[in-house]
Design an enzyme around this catalytic site. Sequence first.
Site, PDB file in Angstrom:
ATOM      1  CE  LYS A 113      46.958   8.154  49.522  1.00 54.41           C
ATOM      2  NZ  LYS A 113      45.683   7.932  48.845  1.00 54.41           N
ATOM      3  CE  LYS A 195      48.102  -2.505  52.653  1.00 51.78           C
ATOM      4  NZ  LYS A 195      47.690  -2.992  51.343  1.00 51.78           N
ATOM      5  CE  LYS A 198      42.563  -1.213  45.785  1.00 55.08           C
ATOM      6  NZ  LYS A 198      42.714   0.146  46.283  1.00 55.08           N
TER       7      LYS A 198
HETATM    8  P1  ATP Z   1      46.390   0.941  47.707  1.00 53.33           P
HETATM    9  O1  ATP Z   1      47.815   0.580  47.403  1.00 53.33           O
HETATM   10  O2  ATP Z   1      45.702   1.689  46.596  1.00 53.33           O
HETATM   11  O3  ATP Z   1      46.208   1.558  49.071  1.00 53.33           O
HETATM   12  P2  ATP Z   1      45.498  -1.550  48.813  1.00 53.33           P
HETATM   13  O4  ATP Z   1      45.748  -2.874  48.178  1.00 53.33           O
HETATM   14  O5  ATP Z   1      46.288  -1.194  50.028  1.00 53.33           O
HETATM   15  O6  ATP Z   1      45.634  -0.472  47.688  1.00 53.33           O
HETATM   16  P3  ATP Z   1      43.087  -0.427  49.921  1.00 53.33           P
HETATM   17  O7  ATP Z   1      42.191   0.248  48.917  1.00 53.33           O
HETATM   18  O8  ATP Z   1      43.959   0.398  50.797  1.00 53.33           O
HETATM   19  O9  ATP Z   1      43.959  -1.511  49.128  1.00 53.33           O
HETATM   20  O10 ATP Z   1      42.216  -1.373  50.842  1.00 53.33           O
HETATM   21  C1  ATP Z   1      41.104  -2.078  50.355  1.00 53.33           C
HETATM   22  C2  ATP Z   1      40.715  -3.173  51.328  1.00 53.33           C
HETATM   23  O11 ATP Z   1      41.623  -4.264  51.206  1.00 53.33           O
HETATM   24  C3  ATP Z   1      40.732  -2.781  52.790  1.00 53.33           C
HETATM   25  O12 ATP Z   1      39.625  -3.401  53.409  1.00 53.33           O
HETATM   26  C4  ATP Z   1      42.030  -3.332  53.301  1.00 53.33           C
HETATM   27  O13 ATP Z   1      41.965  -3.640  54.684  1.00 53.33           O
HETATM   28  C5  ATP Z   1      42.170  -4.598  52.468  1.00 53.33           C
HETATM   29  N1  ATP Z   1      43.569  -4.954  52.224  1.00 53.33           N
HETATM   30  C6  ATP Z   1      44.446  -4.241  51.492  1.00 53.33           C
HETATM   31  N2  ATP Z   1      45.620  -4.863  51.403  1.00 53.33           N
HETATM   32  C7  ATP Z   1      45.495  -6.012  52.121  1.00 53.33           C
HETATM   33  C8  ATP Z   1      46.377  -7.099  52.410  1.00 53.33           C
HETATM   34  N3  ATP Z   1      47.617  -7.108  51.942  1.00 53.33           N
HETATM   35  N4  ATP Z   1      45.920  -8.122  53.154  1.00 53.33           N
HETATM   36  C9  ATP Z   1      44.653  -8.106  53.627  1.00 53.33           C
HETATM   37  N5  ATP Z   1      43.769  -7.122  53.397  1.00 53.33           N
HETATM   38  C10 ATP Z   1      44.163  -6.074  52.652  1.00 53.33           C
HETATM   39 MG    MG Z   2      46.049   0.798  51.084  1.00 55.62          MG
END
Ligand code: ATP
Ligand code: MG
Length: 330
Positions: A113, A195, A198
Site C-alpha cells: 500500500k 478479482k 469494492k
Molecule cells: P478492497 O478493495 O477494499 O480490498 P474487497 O472487495 O477486496 O475490497 P475486502 O474488504 O478485501 O474486500 O474483503 C472482504 C471479504 O470479501 C473477504 O472475506 C474477502 O475474502 C471477500 N471477497 C472480496 N472480494 C471477493 C471476490 N471478488 N470474490 C469472493 N470473495 C471476495
Molecule cells: Mg481486498
Amino acid sequence: MSKERLLTGLQPSGALTIGNYIGGVKRLLKYQDEYDTFLFVPDMHAITVTQDPALLHKRIKELVAIYLAVGIDPKKVHLYIQSENLYHANLSWILECHSYFGEMSRMHQFKEKSKNHENFTCGLFTYPALMAADILLYDAKYVPTGADQKQHVELARNIADRFNSRYGKEYFVKPEPVIPEVGARIRDLQDPSKKMSKSTDNPKASVFMTDDEKSIRKKFASAVTDSDGKICFDEENKPGVSNLLTLYSVFTGLKIDEVVAKFQGSGYGDLKNEVANVVIDTMKPIQDKYKYYLESTEIDEALDEGREFTNKIAKEKYEIIRNVVGLGRN
Ligand code: ATP
Ligand code: MG
C-alpha cells in the site's frame, strides 16, 4: 459448553459487492451460530488512508444495515464500532511499544500500500498493532481472514507470545487465523483477470449489493467475455464466461457442470441475462430489508448494545495490561 470466541470485521471502504457477499458476508451467518462472534466495524483502520468524513459515516451505517439485512442477529453477535471503544487505541499503543520496527516493516500489506505513494501515514505502518489490539482485547481465539491479513494475525500471535513471556503469565490468548476454504472468487466484470473489488475506480466493474435492478442488468450486459461464442468453463482462457458461470452456480446452488449443461446452445447474451436474474432475485429481499434497517432505530440499538458489552470486556483486560506494564498507580 460455551462457544469459542471468533472476531472479524469488514472495512467500511466502499459499498459491498456481490463478491463480498459470497466470500465474506454470507459466511458470517454460519459463524454467528457456531461461535461467540465479535463483529466490528474497523473504522479506525479505514482512516489509515484519506477518507471523506461524511462518506465514512454513511458507509459505517450502510455496512451495519447490510449485516442486519442479510440476517446477522445482534442478539447472537456482538456488533460494534471500533472507534466507540477507546480501549482499542489504548491497548494498541502498549502493543506498539512491544513490537519492533523491523517486524512491522516486513508486513506485505504495508509494503504494497505504501509502494506507489510518497506520503503514506504512520497509521498505515502501525495498523497491525491496532489490529493486534482488536483481537487480543477480547481473547479472541479465531480470526477469519483473507490470505492478505494472515501475516497480521501471525504478528498478533508473536506480540501475544512476547508479552506473555516478558511478564510471566498468559495475559493474552494467542489467536489463530482461520483461512476459510477457498470459495468462488468473483472476477471484475470489465477486466476478468482481476478479482471484483469494492474499492474499484470503474463502477461498471463491480456489482454492488445495493445496485438497483436496472444497473445490475446493465453491468452484466456489458460484462467483458470473449469472441469464440462457446459456453464452457475455462478460467484461464475464458475468464469472463467462466466468471458468469461461477456466479450462476453460486447464486443457484447448481454445480458448474450442471450450469454448463444448462447453457449449452445458448448465447452469451442469454447467459448474462440469466445471471442478472438470479443475482437480482437474491438481492431484492436483502435490499428491501436494507432499506428498512437504514431508516429504523434498530441499527443504533444494536450498536449501543454492542458498545456497552464490548467496552466492559475491553476495560477489564486493558486495566490488567496497563497495570502489568507499570502504567499509572497500582
Ligand atoms: P478492497 O478493495 O477494499 O480490498 P474487497 O472487495 O477486496 O475490497 P475486502 O474488504 O478485501 O474486500 O474483503 C472482504 C471479504 O470479501 C473477504 O472475506 C474477502 O475474502 C471477500 N471477497 C472480496 N472480494 C471477493 C471476490 N471478488 N470474490 C469472493 N470473495 C471476495
Ligand atoms: Mg481486498
